[in-house]
Enzyme design. Structure first.
Site, PDB file in Angstrom:
ATOM      1  CE1 TYR A  58     -12.903   4.161  -8.375  1.00 33.02           C
ATOM      2  CE2 TYR A  58     -15.293   4.330  -8.607  1.00 33.02           C
ATOM      3  CZ  TYR A  58     -14.277   3.759  -8.279  1.00 33.02           C
ATOM      4  OH  TYR A  58     -14.415   2.553  -7.506  1.00 33.02           O
TER       5      TYR A  58
ATOM      6  CE  LYS B 156     -11.524  -0.003  -9.804  1.00 37.16           C
ATOM      7  NZ  LYS B 156     -10.425  -0.725  -9.096  1.00 37.16           N
TER       8      LYS B 156
ATOM      9  CB  ALA C 223      -8.441   1.874  -6.696  1.00 37.61           C
TER      10      ALA C 223
ATOM     11  CG  HIS D 122     -25.065  12.205  -8.967  1.00 34.10           C
ATOM     12  ND1 HIS D 122     -25.789  12.873  -7.804  1.00 34.10           N
ATOM     13  CD2 HIS D 122     -24.791  10.944  -8.484  1.00 34.10           C
ATOM     14  CE1 HIS D 122     -25.709  12.071  -6.750  1.00 34.10           C
ATOM     15  NE2 HIS D 122     -25.147  10.880  -6.980  1.00 34.10           N
TER      16      HIS D 122
ATOM     17  CG  ASP E  11      -2.149   0.808   1.063  1.00 33.16           C
ATOM     18  OD1 ASP E  11      -3.155   0.442   1.083  1.00 33.16           O
ATOM     19  OD2 ASP E  11      -1.752   2.026   0.891  1.00 33.16           O
TER      20      ASP E  11
ATOM     21  CB  THR F   3     -16.486  -0.213  -9.146  1.00 34.46           C
ATOM     22  OG1 THR F   3     -17.878   0.450  -9.225  1.00 34.46           O
ATOM     23  CG2 THR F   3     -15.672   0.516 -10.230  1.00 34.46           C
ATOM     24  CG  ASP F   4     -22.000  -0.967  -8.789  1.00 32.04           C
ATOM     25  OD1 ASP F   4     -21.204  -0.139  -8.644  1.00 32.04           O
ATOM     26  OD2 ASP F   4     -23.050  -0.762  -8.375  1.00 32.04           O
ATOM     27  CD  GLU F   5     -19.117   4.513  -8.830  1.00 27.49           C
ATOM     28  OE1 GLU F   5     -18.650   5.356  -9.575  1.00 27.49           O
ATOM     29  OE2 GLU F   5     -19.159   4.178  -7.517  1.00 27.49           O
TER      30      GLU F   5
HETATM   31  P1  NAD Z   1     -10.096   2.989  -0.423  1.00 25.85           P
HETATM   32  O1  NAD Z   1      -9.916   4.502  -1.041  1.00 25.85           O
HETATM   33  O2  NAD Z   1     -10.476   2.977   0.987  1.00 25.85           O
HETATM   34  O3  NAD Z   1      -8.505   2.491  -0.169  1.00 25.85           O
HETATM   35  C1  NAD Z   1      -7.526   2.649  -1.312  1.00 25.85           C
HETATM   36  C2  NAD Z   1      -6.172   1.964  -0.893  1.00 25.85           C
HETATM   37  O4  NAD Z   1      -5.362   1.864  -1.992  1.00 25.85           O
HETATM   38  C3  NAD Z   1      -5.621   2.893   0.319  1.00 25.85           C
HETATM   39  O5  NAD Z   1      -5.123   2.199   1.253  1.00 25.85           O
HETATM   40  C4  NAD Z   1      -4.793   3.652  -0.727  1.00 25.85           C
HETATM   41  O6  NAD Z   1      -3.355   4.113   0.461  1.00 25.85           O
HETATM   42  C5  NAD Z   1      -4.151   2.688  -1.550  1.00 25.85           C
HETATM   43  N1  NAD Z   1      -3.692   3.298  -2.846  1.00 25.85           N
HETATM   44  C6  NAD Z   1      -4.052   4.269  -3.517  1.00 25.85           C
HETATM   45  N2  NAD Z   1      -3.245   4.487  -4.493  1.00 25.85           N
HETATM   46  C7  NAD Z   1      -2.234   3.769  -4.519  1.00 25.85           C
HETATM   47  C8  NAD Z   1      -1.087   3.060  -5.234  1.00 25.85           C
HETATM   48  N3  NAD Z   1      -0.865   3.934  -6.151  1.00 25.85           N
HETATM   49  N4  NAD Z   1      -0.165   2.208  -4.795  1.00 25.85           N
HETATM   50  C9  NAD Z   1      -0.531   1.686  -3.707  1.00 25.85           C
HETATM   51  N5  NAD Z   1      -1.562   1.655  -2.746  1.00 25.85           N
HETATM   52  C10 NAD Z   1      -2.292   2.729  -3.401  1.00 25.85           C
HETATM   53  O7  NAD Z   1     -10.861   2.483  -1.260  1.00 25.85           O
HETATM   54  P2  NAD Z   1     -11.903   1.360  -0.969  1.00 25.85           P
HETATM   55  O8  NAD Z   1     -13.186   1.663  -1.111  1.00 25.85           O
HETATM   56  O9  NAD Z   1     -11.335   0.098  -0.145  1.00 25.85           O
HETATM   57  O10 NAD Z   1     -11.913   0.285  -2.639  1.00 25.85           O
HETATM   58  C11 NAD Z   1     -10.938  -0.813  -2.816  1.00 25.85           C
HETATM   59  C12 NAD Z   1     -11.231  -1.267  -4.151  1.00 25.85           C
HETATM   60  O11 NAD Z   1     -12.556  -1.727  -4.224  1.00 25.85           O
HETATM   61  C13 NAD Z   1     -10.910  -0.144  -5.263  1.00 25.85           C
HETATM   62  O12 NAD Z   1     -10.263  -0.577  -6.347  1.00 25.85           O
HETATM   63  C14 NAD Z   1     -12.513   0.297  -5.695  1.00 25.85           C
HETATM   64  O13 NAD Z   1     -12.460   0.812  -6.994  1.00 25.85           O
HETATM   65  C15 NAD Z   1     -13.007  -1.031  -5.449  1.00 25.85           C
HETATM   66  N6  NAD Z   1     -14.538  -0.761  -5.095  1.00 25.85           N
HETATM   67  C16 NAD Z   1     -14.935   0.148  -3.931  1.00 25.85           C
HETATM   68  C17 NAD Z   1     -16.192   0.203  -3.787  1.00 25.85           C
HETATM   69  C18 NAD Z   1     -16.707   0.982  -2.606  1.00 25.85           C
HETATM   70  O14 NAD Z   1     -17.837   1.027  -2.482  1.00 25.85           O
HETATM   71  N7  NAD Z   1     -15.994   1.519  -1.835  1.00 25.85           N
HETATM   72  C19 NAD Z   1     -17.300  -0.723  -4.369  1.00 25.85           C
HETATM   73  C20 NAD Z   1     -16.846  -1.412  -5.649  1.00 25.85           C
HETATM   74  C21 NAD Z   1     -15.456  -1.681  -5.884  1.00 25.85           C
HETATM   75  P1  TYD Z   2     -20.314   7.782  -2.793  1.00 34.00           P
HETATM   76  O1  TYD Z   2     -20.077   7.111  -1.338  1.00 34.00           O
HETATM   77  O2  TYD Z   2     -19.252   8.787  -2.925  1.00 34.00           O
HETATM   78  O3  TYD Z   2     -20.138   6.551  -3.734  1.00 34.00           O
HETATM   79  P2  TYD Z   2     -20.549   6.442  -5.284  1.00 34.00           P
HETATM   80  O4  TYD Z   2     -20.591   7.782  -5.806  1.00 34.00           O
HETATM   81  O5  TYD Z   2     -19.176   6.089  -5.839  1.00 34.00           O
HETATM   82  O6  TYD Z   2     -21.513   5.814  -5.515  1.00 34.00           O
HETATM   83  O7  TYD Z   2     -21.660   8.391  -2.894  1.00 34.00           O
HETATM   84  C1  TYD Z   2     -22.806   7.475  -2.835  1.00 34.00           C
HETATM   85  C2  TYD Z   2     -24.154   8.294  -3.379  1.00 34.00           C
HETATM   86  O8  TYD Z   2     -24.316   9.367  -2.409  1.00 34.00           O
HETATM   87  C3  TYD Z   2     -23.903   9.117  -4.455  1.00 34.00           C
HETATM   88  O9  TYD Z   2     -25.241   9.118  -5.163  1.00 34.00           O
HETATM   89  C4  TYD Z   2     -23.488  10.435  -4.077  1.00 34.00           C
HETATM   90  C5  TYD Z   2     -24.355  10.703  -2.658  1.00 34.00           C
HETATM   91  N1  TYD Z   2     -23.548  11.841  -1.953  1.00 34.00           N
HETATM   92  C6  TYD Z   2     -24.067  12.629  -1.170  1.00 34.00           C
HETATM   93  O10 TYD Z   2     -25.460  12.822  -1.527  1.00 34.00           O
HETATM   94  N2  TYD Z   2     -23.570  13.493  -0.345  1.00 34.00           N
HETATM   95  C7  TYD Z   2     -22.265  13.307  -0.208  1.00 34.00           C
HETATM   96  O11 TYD Z   2     -21.915  13.965   0.967  1.00 34.00           O
HETATM   97  C8  TYD Z   2     -21.437  12.150  -0.578  1.00 34.00           C
HETATM   98  C9  TYD Z   2     -20.209  11.813  -0.396  1.00 34.00           C
HETATM   99  C10 TYD Z   2     -22.237  11.408  -1.504  1.00 34.00           C
END
Ligand code: NAD
Ligand code: TYD
Length: 339
Positions: A153, A157, A83, A279, A33, A125-127
């Protein structure tokens, strides 16, 4: 078995580190990391006490550093969570997203080829599918749906996913990809909707809802994401994509209202602010492929998962203070003041 977990100091990666250490006493974990604002060593404190766990601070886009780590540790499996993960930050600075999410993934794929890694799993991600209209509840994302990203973003991905599939086809790299819906749970950085709302509501601060709060997300408790990835790295077919979803669609306003209710705060805290550019309206995952092939099901209901998450944030306020003490203050001011 030795698993390299990149991004393991972040939200889902750290939950996966703990999941693997607990479930597989015979596995070793090497966590890689870069410790960006989203990565926190405090999150890994308990893991560091385990002899089977090693941490290396490195950027996944740094080829020399990654090859040195692979040379020394020779992982059997690599799971890439590393990421830049926040849509709003990608709107501010797309370039960093392309560097980490696309070039970083390429460096890892090259290292996997060089060191004959048996499985590279890309956490996507589903995005990458874009969004669905609000008035068509019958539509869901299947794995066959064309990629159609909306934000820098999701574009980064999607670019990484295409690269992972190209490495499978061209070099025969043994890859799998999972595309998951929105996660929530312990250790999530409070810039994302659920932890931001919990953290603000606890302090009776305004709860900034973008637009009208009508956008829909499909929420999955992080542990259920971990069980799905566990199944895919052990049983998934190389070259395949697997959707993961909670079957748990909620508008943002519903989510925020539920948090307010559980915490016993006033709905007057809810503040509607300017919408996010581009959005996405609705995400909905069809997870029948992983269900049929591997018997995966989400186990945690939304209300139960949310209560557990809120309890975790209440018990870990020091963690919130520490992760939000530095760069986050400037980000919060840029993002929400005068919005
Ligand atoms: P996060 O932002 O909490 O954590 C990301 C981690 O990656 C951090 O520890 C950061 O230090 C590390 N990182 C960033 N850039 C780096 C680099 N260049 N080299 C090494 N480490 C690096 O993210 P998360 O929410 O835990 O998401 C993890 C993965 O899951 C991501 O790939 C994201 O796209 C995917 N994902 C997240 C969600 C969600 O809801 N959070 C949903 C679907 C997929
Ligand atoms: P987020 O947690 O950023 O995830 P993603 O955009 O990747 O789905 O946001 C989830 C939803 O919540 C998204 O529709 C944006 C909305 N949102 C707010 O309305 N207020 C906020 O302060 C944030 C961070 C997100």
């Amino acid at each position: 078995m030795k698993i390299a977990i990149t991004g393991g100091a972040g939200f889902i990666g750290a939950n996966f580190v703990y999941y693997i250490l607990e479930k597989y006493p015979e596995y070793d974990v090497i966590c890689i990391d870069a410790l960006t604002y989203a990565g926190n060593m405090e999150t890994l404190e308990s893991a560091l006490a385990d002899r089977r766990f090693v941490f290396r601070k490195a950027d996944i886009a740094d080829r020399t550093a990654i090859c040195e780590i692979f040379e020394e540790h020779r992982p059997d499996v690599v799971v890439n969570f590393a990421a830049e993960s926040h849509v709003d930050r990608s709107i501010e600075n797309p370039e960093l997203f392309l560097r980490t999410n696309i070039l970083g993934t390429q460096v890892l794929l090259d290292a996997c080829n060089k060191y004959s890694v048996k499985r590279f799993h890309q956490v996507s991600t589903d995005e990458v599918y874009g969004d669905l209209p609000l008035d068509r509840p019958d539509l869901m994302f299947t794995e066959e749906r064309p990629l159609h990203a909306s934000s820098p973003y999701s574009a980064s991905k999607a670019g990484a996913d295409l690269l992972v599939q190209a490495y499978y086809r061209t070099y025969g790299t043994p890859v799998t990809i999972s595309r998951c819906s929105n996660n929530y749970g312990p250790f999530q950085f409070p810039e994302k909707l659920i932890p931001l709302m919990i953290s603000n509501a606890m302090k009776n601060k305004p709860l900034p809802v973008y637009g009208k709060g009508e956008n829909v997300r499909d929420w999955l408790y992080v542990e259920d994401h971990c069980t799905a990835i566990d199944l895919i790295i052990h049983k998934g077919r190389p070259g395949e994509v697997y959707n993961i979803g909670g079957n748990n669609e909620r508008t943002n306003l519903e989510v925020v209202r539920t948090i307010v209710r559980i915490l016993g705060r006033s709905e007057n805290l809810i503040t509607f602010v300017k919408d996010r550019p581009g959005h996405d309206l609705r995400y909905a995952i069809d997870a029948s492929k992983i269900r049929k092939e591997m018997g995966w099901e989400p186990r945690t209901g939304f209300e139960e998962g949310l209560k557990r998450t809120i309890e975790w944030y209440i018990s870990n306020q020091q963690w919130i203070e520490h992760v939000t003490s530095g760069e986050y203050q400037g980000y919060y001011a840029r993002m929400y003041e005068n919005r």
